[in-house]
Design an enzyme around this catalytic site. Structure first.
Site, short mmCIF file in Angstrom:
data_model
loop_
_atom_site.label_atom_id
_atom_site.label_comp_id
_atom_site.label_asym_id
_atom_site.label_seq_id
_atom_site.Cartn_x
_atom_site.Cartn_y
_atom_site.Cartn_z
N ARG A 52 0.91 -1.24 0.18
CA ARG A 52 0.05 0.08 0.19
C ARG A 52 0.73 1.15 0.03
O ARG A 52 0.56 2.05 -0.67
CB ARG A 52 -0.97 0.14 1.47
CG ARG A 52 -2.15 -0.86 1.03
CD ARG A 52 -2.72 -1.12 2.18
NE ARG A 52 -1.75 -2.31 2.87
CZ ARG A 52 -1.50 -3.60 2.37
NH1 ARG A 52 -2.37 -3.96 1.52
NH2 ARG A 52 -0.54 -4.19 2.85
N THR A 53 1.93 1.39 1.09
CA THR A 53 2.67 2.64 1.26
C THR A 53 3.36 3.01 -0.25
O THR A 53 3.25 4.11 -0.86
CB THR A 53 3.47 2.57 2.15
OG1 THR A 53 2.88 2.24 3.20
CG2 THR A 53 4.28 4.03 2.57
N LYS A 81 25.81 -4.30 -1.67
CA LYS A 81 27.13 -4.02 -1.90
C LYS A 81 27.80 -3.06 -0.71
O LYS A 81 28.86 -2.87 -0.56
CB LYS A 81 27.23 -3.47 -3.28
CG LYS A 81 26.78 -4.01 -4.24
CD LYS A 81 26.83 -3.18 -5.63
CE LYS A 81 26.22 -3.72 -6.84
NZ LYS A 81 26.27 -2.99 -7.89
N ARG A 102 11.60 4.08 2.62
CA ARG A 102 11.26 2.94 3.83
C ARG A 102 12.51 2.10 4.12
O ARG A 102 13.11 1.66 3.41
CB ARG A 102 10.22 2.29 3.37
CG ARG A 102 9.74 1.04 4.55
CD ARG A 102 8.61 0.16 4.39
NE ARG A 102 7.38 1.03 4.55
CZ ARG A 102 6.34 0.55 4.94
NH1 ARG A 102 6.12 -0.82 4.62
NH2 ARG A 102 5.20 1.47 5.14
N HIS A 130 5.83 6.48 11.10
CA HIS A 130 5.18 6.07 9.83
C HIS A 130 4.32 7.38 9.52
O HIS A 130 2.97 7.59 9.41
CB HIS A 130 4.45 5.25 9.91
CG HIS A 130 4.11 4.53 8.40
ND1 HIS A 130 4.16 5.18 7.15
CD2 HIS A 130 3.52 3.16 8.01
CE1 HIS A 130 3.79 4.46 6.12
NE2 HIS A 130 3.49 3.35 6.70
#
Length: 306
Positions: A52-53, A81, A102, A130
């Protein structure tokens, strides 16, 4: 100076009101904003899985006429890496006009904002914050109730690790006469730093273990899932995962105008039979998330549509 959204407190209450007014106008007049971000690019940098986000941010930018790029998890980024968040932010600043990040580590979004030369949106950092979900929640509550003050909200489920819960509480304490009811097993109760803040501000709250003991008091019920990814012990997760299941029987105990929200994804904490209840607002909440993220993108890019 560029602006970022790392916590909901990055915007004043007055600025949030303006943001929500803009989101309402976008909802009512989508065609007016369809080309607002033509020529602009947004990078979605997700070091942690999301449906969703990530898609909500990308949909918001596409609805504004802009373009998107990025990666859906850390495994397809240079993080494998050893590239640091700071260097990733510097690199993305060369490609995009705005960045959404995120990350599983708390504070990663703040680091990205310090090193990026473009606006940064925190789409979730560990169990900490959030903020775009919080903006979604606030817009949803305002749209359903008509106001963001003088109501009682119950937060149920994982209140210890739930970053959506932490962000929402920190945002709502700025509005008058909001009462909090915390419903969780003892192992997942809201952190002390939050209750200490409520005590300091003189804001009333209650703590319950059983949902049935609290649901009749609520104007808003905010359900959350027990988050498997936050547990170190599989046995603890299995023991707690079905602790709360909101079903039609429990909804009979709620007020006729008590709306149910959920940041999603749900597992089984809300039975499918509740979906047909007119008080179930969690899928409307998803749609509001697109409007508020469109408003946020326009605000951070300083784009004004008359």
């Amino acid at each position: 100076m560029k602006r970022d959204l790392i916590t909901p407190q990055d915007f004043t209450v007055e600025e949030l009101d303006h943001l929500f007014d803009l989101a309402d106008d976008i909802r009512e007049h989508p065609a007016k904003y369809a080309h607002a971000c033509e020529g602009k690019k947004m990078a979605t940098c997700f070091f942690e899985p999301s449906t969703r986000t990530r898609l909500s941010h990308e949909t918001a930018m596409l609805n504004l006429g802009g373009r998107t790029m990025g990666f859906p998890d850390a495994g397809v980024s240079s993080a494998t890496k050893g590239e640091t968040v700071a260097d990733t932010a510097r690199v993305i600043s060369c490609f995009a006009d705005i960045m959404v990040i995120r990350h599983p580590r708390e504070g990663a979004a703040m680091v990205a904002a310090q090193y990026a030369s473009i606006p940064v949106i925190n789409a979730g950092d560990g169990g900490h914050q959030h903020p775009t979900q919080t903006l979604t929640d606030l817009l949803t509550i305002r749209s359903l109730q008509g106001h963001l003050d003088h109501f009682t909200i119950g937060l149920c489920g994982d209140l210890k690790f739930g970053r959506t819960v932490h962000s929402l509480i920190n945002a709502l304490v700025r509005y008058p006469d909001v009462h909090f009811v915390f419903i969780s097993p003892p192992e997942l109760k809201v952190p002390d730093y939050i209750t200490d803040k409520l005590d300091e501000l003189g804001i009333p709250y209650e703590e319950h273990v059983r949902l049935e003991d609290a649901i009749s008091k609520l104007d808003i019920l905010y359900m959350t899932r027990i988050q498997k990814e936050r547990f170190f012990n599989e046995d603890d997760y299995v023991r707690l995962k079905n602790f709360y299941i909101l079903d039609a029987e429990k909804m009979k105990l709620a007020k006729k105008d008590c709306y149910v929200l959920h940041p999603l994804p749900r597992v089984n904490e809300i039975a499918a039979e509740v979906d047909s209840d007119p008080r179930a607002a969690y899928f409307r909440q998803v749609q509001y998330g697109v409007y508020v993220r469109m408003a946020l993108i326009l605000t951070l890019l300083n784009i004004h549509i008359d």
